[in-house]
Structures are given as C-alpha cells and as structure tokens.
Design a protein around this motif. Structure first.
Motif, PDB file in Angstrom:
ATOM      1  N   LYS A   8       0.844  -1.192   0.000  1.00 11.88           N
ATOM      2  CA  LYS A   8       0.000   0.000   0.000  1.00 11.88           C
ATOM      3  C   LYS A   8       0.883   1.246   0.000  1.00 11.88           C
ATOM      4  O   LYS A   8       1.514   1.573   0.996  1.00 11.88           O
ATOM      5  CB  LYS A   8      -0.926   0.000   1.216  1.00 11.88           C
ATOM      6  CG  LYS A   8      -2.012  -1.082   1.179  1.00 11.88           C
ATOM      7  CD  LYS A   8      -2.922  -0.968   2.379  1.00 11.88           C
ATOM      8  CE  LYS A   8      -4.030  -2.028   2.348  1.00 11.88           C
ATOM      9  NZ  LYS A   8      -4.979  -1.803   1.252  1.00 11.88           N
ATOM     10  N   THR A   9       0.941   1.933  -1.149  1.00  7.80           N
ATOM     11  CA  THR A   9       1.740   3.152  -1.266  1.00  7.80           C
ATOM     12  C   THR A   9       0.829   4.367  -1.225  1.00  7.80           C
ATOM     13  O   THR A   9      -0.139   4.461  -1.984  1.00  7.80           O
ATOM     14  CB  THR A   9       2.547   3.162  -2.580  1.00  7.80           C
ATOM     15  OG1 THR A   9       3.491   2.095  -2.563  1.00  7.80           O
ATOM     16  CG2 THR A   9       3.292   4.485  -2.742  1.00  7.80           C
ATOM     17  N   LEU A  10       1.163   5.262  -0.346  1.00  9.23           N
ATOM     18  CA  LEU A  10       0.451   6.526  -0.222  1.00  9.23           C
ATOM     19  C   LEU A  10       1.275   7.585  -0.946  1.00  9.23           C
ATOM     20  O   LEU A  10       2.425   7.851  -0.573  1.00  9.23           O
ATOM     21  CB  LEU A  10       0.287   6.877   1.257  1.00  9.23           C
ATOM     22  CG  LEU A  10      -0.707   7.966   1.625  1.00  9.23           C
ATOM     23  CD1 LEU A  10      -2.129   7.526   1.313  1.00  9.23           C
ATOM     24  CD2 LEU A  10      -0.581   8.306   3.102  1.00  9.23           C
ATOM     25  N   GLY A  39       3.003   1.955   8.959  1.00 15.17           N
ATOM     26  CA  GLY A  39       3.331   0.806   8.125  1.00 15.17           C
ATOM     27  C   GLY A  39       3.153   0.990   6.640  1.00 15.17           C
ATOM     28  O   GLY A  39       3.417   0.073   5.863  1.00 15.17           O
ATOM     29  N   TYR A  40       2.746   2.166   6.203  1.00 12.16           N
ATOM     30  CA  TYR A  40       2.555   2.400   4.780  1.00 12.16           C
ATOM     31  C   TYR A  40       3.858   2.812   4.120  1.00 12.16           C
ATOM     32  O   TYR A  40       4.730   3.415   4.755  1.00 12.16           O
ATOM     33  CB  TYR A  40       1.500   3.496   4.555  1.00 12.16           C
ATOM     34  CG  TYR A  40       0.114   3.074   4.953  1.00 12.16           C
ATOM     35  CD1 TYR A  40      -0.747   2.484   4.038  1.00 12.16           C
ATOM     36  CD2 TYR A  40      -0.324   3.245   6.264  1.00 12.16           C
ATOM     37  CE1 TYR A  40      -2.018   2.080   4.420  1.00 12.16           C
ATOM     38  CE2 TYR A  40      -1.589   2.846   6.654  1.00 12.16           C
ATOM     39  CZ  TYR A  40      -2.427   2.256   5.724  1.00 12.16           C
ATOM     40  OH  TYR A  40      -3.679   1.845   6.110  1.00 12.16           O
ATOM     41  N   ARG A  41       3.972   2.493   2.840  1.00 13.85           N
ATOM     42  CA  ARG A  41       5.059   3.060   2.054  1.00 13.85           C
ATOM     43  C   ARG A  41       4.577   4.427   1.579  1.00 13.85           C
ATOM     44  O   ARG A  41       3.600   4.536   0.839  1.00 13.85           O
ATOM     45  CB  ARG A  41       5.402   2.185   0.849  1.00 13.85           C
ATOM     46  CG  ARG A  41       6.560   2.743   0.012  1.00 13.85           C
ATOM     47  CD  ARG A  41       6.864   1.872  -1.200  1.00 13.85           C
ATOM     48  NE  ARG A  41       8.025   2.396  -1.906  1.00 13.85           N
ATOM     49  CZ  ARG A  41       7.964   3.360  -2.834  1.00 13.85           C
ATOM     50  NH1 ARG A  41       6.798   3.897  -3.160  1.00 13.85           N
ATOM     51  NH2 ARG A  41       9.067   3.786  -3.427  1.00 13.85           N
ATOM     52  N   ILE A 405      -8.063   9.737   9.170  1.00  6.60           N
ATOM     53  CA  ILE A 405      -8.836  10.043   7.964  1.00  6.60           C
ATOM     54  C   ILE A 405      -8.125   9.510   6.731  1.00  6.60           C
ATOM     55  O   ILE A 405      -8.746   8.925   5.840  1.00  6.60           O
ATOM     56  CB  ILE A 405      -9.062  11.562   7.844  1.00  6.60           C
ATOM     57  CG1 ILE A 405      -9.878  12.076   9.024  1.00  6.60           C
ATOM     58  CG2 ILE A 405      -9.770  11.908   6.532  1.00  6.60           C
ATOM     59  CD1 ILE A 405      -9.880  13.588   9.146  1.00  6.60           C
ATOM     60  N   LEU A 406      -6.806   9.702   6.663  1.00  3.62           N
ATOM     61  CA  LEU A 406      -6.048   9.190   5.520  1.00  3.62           C
ATOM     62  C   LEU A 406      -6.158   7.671   5.429  1.00  3.62           C
ATOM     63  O   LEU A 406      -6.238   7.096   4.337  1.00  3.62           O
ATOM     64  CB  LEU A 406      -4.570   9.587   5.624  1.00  3.62           C
ATOM     65  CG  LEU A 406      -4.235  11.079   5.640  1.00  3.62           C
ATOM     66  CD1 LEU A 406      -2.725  11.273   5.543  1.00  3.62           C
ATOM     67  CD2 LEU A 406      -4.943  11.820   4.508  1.00  3.62           C
ATOM     68  N   GLU A 407      -6.169   7.040   6.581  1.00  5.51           N
ATOM     69  CA  GLU A 407      -6.166   5.580   6.624  1.00  5.51           C
ATOM     70  C   GLU A 407      -7.548   4.983   6.375  1.00  5.51           C
ATOM     71  O   GLU A 407      -7.663   3.805   6.024  1.00  5.51           O
ATOM     72  CB  GLU A 407      -5.633   5.120   7.988  1.00  5.51           C
ATOM     73  CG  GLU A 407      -5.086   3.715   7.994  1.00  5.51           C
ATOM     74  CD  GLU A 407      -4.320   3.396   9.253  1.00  5.51           C
ATOM     75  OE1 GLU A 407      -3.553   2.426   9.216  1.00  5.51           O
ATOM     76  OE2 GLU A 407      -4.481   4.109  10.263  1.00  5.51           O
ATOM     77  N   ARG A 408      -8.577   5.796   6.524  1.00  7.36           N
ATOM     78  CA  ARG A 408      -9.939   5.303   6.364  1.00  7.36           C
ATOM     79  C   ARG A 408     -10.128   4.710   4.971  1.00  7.36           C
ATOM     80  O   ARG A 408      -9.878   5.360   3.957  1.00  7.36           O
ATOM     81  CB  ARG A 408     -10.927   6.449   6.578  1.00  7.36           C
ATOM     82  CG  ARG A 408     -12.395   6.058   6.500  1.00  7.36           C
ATOM     83  CD  ARG A 408     -13.281   7.275   6.591  1.00  7.36           C
ATOM     84  NE  ARG A 408     -13.092   7.966   7.849  1.00  7.36           N
ATOM     85  CZ  ARG A 408     -13.116   9.275   7.996  1.00  7.36           C
ATOM     86  NH1 ARG A 408     -13.252  10.048   6.942  1.00  7.36           N
ATOM     87  NH2 ARG A 408     -12.961   9.826   9.179  1.00  7.36           N
ATOM     88  N   LEU A 410      -8.416   2.296   3.723  1.00  6.77           N
ATOM     89  CA  LEU A 410      -7.193   1.667   3.222  1.00  6.77           C
ATOM     90  C   LEU A 410      -6.761   0.485   4.066  1.00  6.77           C
ATOM     91  O   LEU A 410      -6.089  -0.421   3.584  1.00  6.77           O
ATOM     92  CB  LEU A 410      -6.043   2.683   3.196  1.00  6.77           C
ATOM     93  CG  LEU A 410      -6.279   3.978   2.415  1.00  6.77           C
ATOM     94  CD1 LEU A 410      -5.010   4.815   2.432  1.00  6.77           C
ATOM     95  CD2 LEU A 410      -6.707   3.674   0.994  1.00  6.77           C
ATOM     96  N   ALA A 411      -7.139   0.495   5.357  1.00  2.00           N
ATOM     97  CA  ALA A 411      -6.700  -0.555   6.268  1.00  2.00           C
ATOM     98  C   ALA A 411      -7.906  -1.285   6.832  1.00  2.00           C
ATOM     99  O   ALA A 411      -8.969  -0.696   6.997  1.00  2.00           O
ATOM    100  CB  ALA A 411      -5.874   0.049   7.409  1.00  2.00           C
TER     101      ALA A 411
END
Length: 423
Positions: A8-10, A39-41, A405-408, A410-411
C-alpha cells in the motif's frame, strides 16, 4: 507496533516539504511520517528548491523519517511574481503527473493546495489508477485571487478554477478543511458535508517549548533584553496585512521599551523594510525565517504574538500562526475582523486582544494597555493558551486524527464514516 503494508503506497503531492520552513511542508511532513510509522510506504513528490528562496537546494532523493522523498528539478523559482510562481508550479505539476501515474502499488493520493492546481493532477492520477483521493484544503483559490482583486468572480480563470474545485470535491473520498469558515466556503462550491472533516493544523510540537526570557539566547543575540517584544512570525503575505500595526509602531516610537519584531519572509516584508527605512526612530526589527532548531527560541522571545487575518481572507487562508504563539505560552494580539477563526479562540478562552484593520488609534490604545498589564497576568494568559494546545490542539491529537482520515478505507481496522473533529 505498526503493521507493515508495503503493498500500500500513499502518494503525497506537495510543492513544499521539510526542511523548507514553509508551514505547509512541515504539516505534510508530520502526516507523512505518521503514516510511514503506521506501516505504509509513503512517497512524497516535492520541489528540489526552496519555496521562498529558490537558491536553496535540497537532495533529489532521501529517506526522511521513513518517508521516501523525491524532489523534482525546476519545480520552484521563488515568489518574486505571479508569472514566476506559475512557471514553477506548472513544471512541478507536469512532473508529478508523469511520476504519479507510474507509482508502484498505489493505494491513495494525498493532495493539498500547494500549488493551487495540484488537485487537477491528483484527479488525473486518481482516475487512471482508480485510487481514492484525500483532499486537504489548506487555502482556497480562486477565492484568494478574487479577494486580492487580481481576478473577478466571473472571469474565465475563476470559473475554470472553480470547475476544477467542484471536480476534486466530488471525486475526493475525504475532504479536510482547517476551520468552520473554510468548510462553509467549500460546501458552497459543492456540498461535501457528508465527507467533510473540520480539523485545524497542529503546532510544530517537536520544535516548540516555552523558553524563559532570562535563558533565551535569541533575546540576547538581537538586543531584546529588557524590552517588551510584539512579534509577527511567518509569511508576510497580502492576505495577512500589517499596515495598521506598522503605523501604530511609528506612533509609539517614543516607547523605547517596546520592540516590534517581524520574522519571516514573503512579499509583505517589503512594507516592513520600507517602514524601517522611512522611520528609523521606530523600534521595528526585521529578521528572516529562523531555522527549525531555533524556532522555540525565536517564538519564545516574544511577549505577545501578532496574528493577522485580512478582512476578505476569512475562510480562505487559515491563520496557523496562532498555534505557535499558544504553544510557547504567549498571549495573542489579533489584527483582523470578527468573526474569524482567531477571534473564536481569543473570545472563547480570553487569551488576547483584538484590533480592527485601519483602526490605528485603537491599536495604539490596545498596545499601551498591554504594556500596562501586570506581567503575572500576561504569563497567566500565556499558560492558559498553552494548556489549550496541550489538551486539544497538540500534534499528537490532531495529526493522529488526520492520519485516521487518511487511513480510512485503506486498512482493515479503519473507522467507518467521517469524523467531525472541530476546534
């Protein structure tokens, strides 16, 4: 302990990034580092040169706090004029589009409003790669250009810009506004209330602490010992007019115990320099941006911090300076309209004073009243301001909420439904 998600690349698009001193880059860097910790790239595309000073060069590639930073050449030529800024922004956008389209394992895009048209690139990449976009509105255009009188609301440029605004607002998975006034403006363009979060930016806690005057080397270095310092620190831009306080400083030139200190850069710095040149008797001092490592000393050197909000800038540009002042336990002098975000804070918590643009007589009276205030009362106001930051406006609290919010989406453990954090 974070769960690694290398698949998962942000992708973060921002023309400004640390170690550049512009506040946008500092906040983007905090969020990027926290997402990397989770833990995200995280891949950041930014400029290889300073935003305010293009002679400053940064490494083309580096790993900072777990974040992969790629700095693009010819992506900033300074802020000397609008054509120069547009040239740098255009080059940055062209390069980010190409690189963004080929980012591996892309899962989401984070885009702010630096540069203003960066959302267009995010739209293209997000559509082609079929990934969500997290839109962080840090300032609003064409609203800013209209407020400054550079274009009209019905001009082709304004209508085109607002068409793109509506597109990004419709396409974004989440929209983050910095205050209630900005949220109102965004919803007027396109109703995003169902996916809107109002979340102010956080102070740079990693670099801030209250330093007592007696042990502050900054005050000794700049001959401020025994002086009462009113400080403006940060960008001196047209949406943060300071003419009223400069006129008041000239009228108060007889107060040899009072110093007006303007720290930072921007086009408005010319007005400070001209006032110093024309009125040498006034106690006005101009200094450039200070290194992050020295920020706690420079901000703590003030007795009162000046925060300005242009009459037409409410909800367009967010007054981030207020948080740095509060974090170092200093009261706030607001130069601006009511209501605005800073007046909300000052009125609710009684941590400062308020003067209106153009009211030079009122500014002089207020400054004289501040000088006559018991130091213990000033200290108490400052400590109250710091307590507010520590309890509800700290980096730990706000950056954590922002990254949620960013992670919502995605995880697996991401929270469902938009939060409604407010300040």
């Amino acid at each position: 302990m974070s769960t690694k998600r290398p698949d998962k690349t942000l992708l973060v698009l921002s023309q400004v990034y640390i170690p550049d001193p512009a506040s946008v880059g500092q906040h983007v860097a905090d969020a990027a580092a926290e997402m990397a910790r989770r833990g995200y790239r995280v891949q950041v595309l930014t400029s290889a040169r300073g935003y305010d000073d293009p002679t400053v060069k940064y490494p083309p590639k580096e790993l900072l706090n777990g974040v992969h930073v790629r700095r693009l050449p010819l992506a900033s030529f300074g802020k000397r004029s609008i054509p120069i800024r547009l040239l740098g922004a255009g080059s940055f956008l062209a390069q980010t589009q190409v690189r963004g389209l080929f980012t591996r394992n892309l899962s989401a895009i984070v885009v702010s409003t630096s540069p203003p048209m960066c959302s267009v690139v995010a739209l293209i990449i997000g559509t082609v790669r079929r990934v969500p976009i997290k839109y962080w509105a840090m300032d609003l255009n064409p609203d800013q250009m209209i407020a400054l009188g550079r274009i009209t609301e019905r001009s082709l440029a304004a209508r085109t810009f607002n068409w793109f605004n509506r597109m990004i607002l419709a396409r974004a998975a989440d929209v983050i506004a910095l205050d209630r006034f900005m949220a109102r403006r965004l919803n007027a363009k396109h109703d995003v209330s169902a996916k809107m979060t109002v979340l102010p930016p956080w102070p740079l806690d990693d670099y801030l602490e209250a330093v007592p005057h007696g042990v502050n080397p900054f005050r000794r270095q700049h001959n401020l010992v025994g002086k009462f310092v009113v400080m403006y620190s940060g960008n001196h831009g047209p949406t943060n007019p300071i003419a009223t306080i400069l006129e008041a400083a000239v009228r108060l030139a007889h107060r040899r115990d009072l110093v007006f200190l303007f720290v930072g850069g921007g086009s408005g710095k010319k007005e400070v320099e001209q006032t110093i040149k024309d009125h040498a008797e006034a106690r006005i001092v101009s200094l450039p941006y200070q290194p992050l490592a020295d920020l706690k000393y420079s901000l703590s050197a003030a007795d009162v911090h000046l925060v300005t909000v242009g009459n037409e800038a409410v909800g367009i540009v967010h007054p981030c300076k207020v948080y740095g002042a509060m974090a170092v336990a200093r009261p706030v002098l607001l130069l601006g309209p009511t209501p605005c975000h800073v007046s909300d804070i000052v009125d609710a918590h009684r941590i400062g004073w308020h003067i209106a643009h153009g009211d030079v007589d009122g500014a002089v009276r207020t400054l004289e009243a501040i000088l006559a205030t018991d130091p213990a009362t000033l200290a108490q106001m400052g400590q109250h301001a710091r307590q507010i930051v520590s309890s509800s406006l700290s980096k730990q609290v706000l950056c954590g909420k922002f990254c949620d919010i960013l992670e919502r989406g995605l995880a697996p453990h991401a929270a469902a439904g938009p939060s409604k954090a407010t300040a």
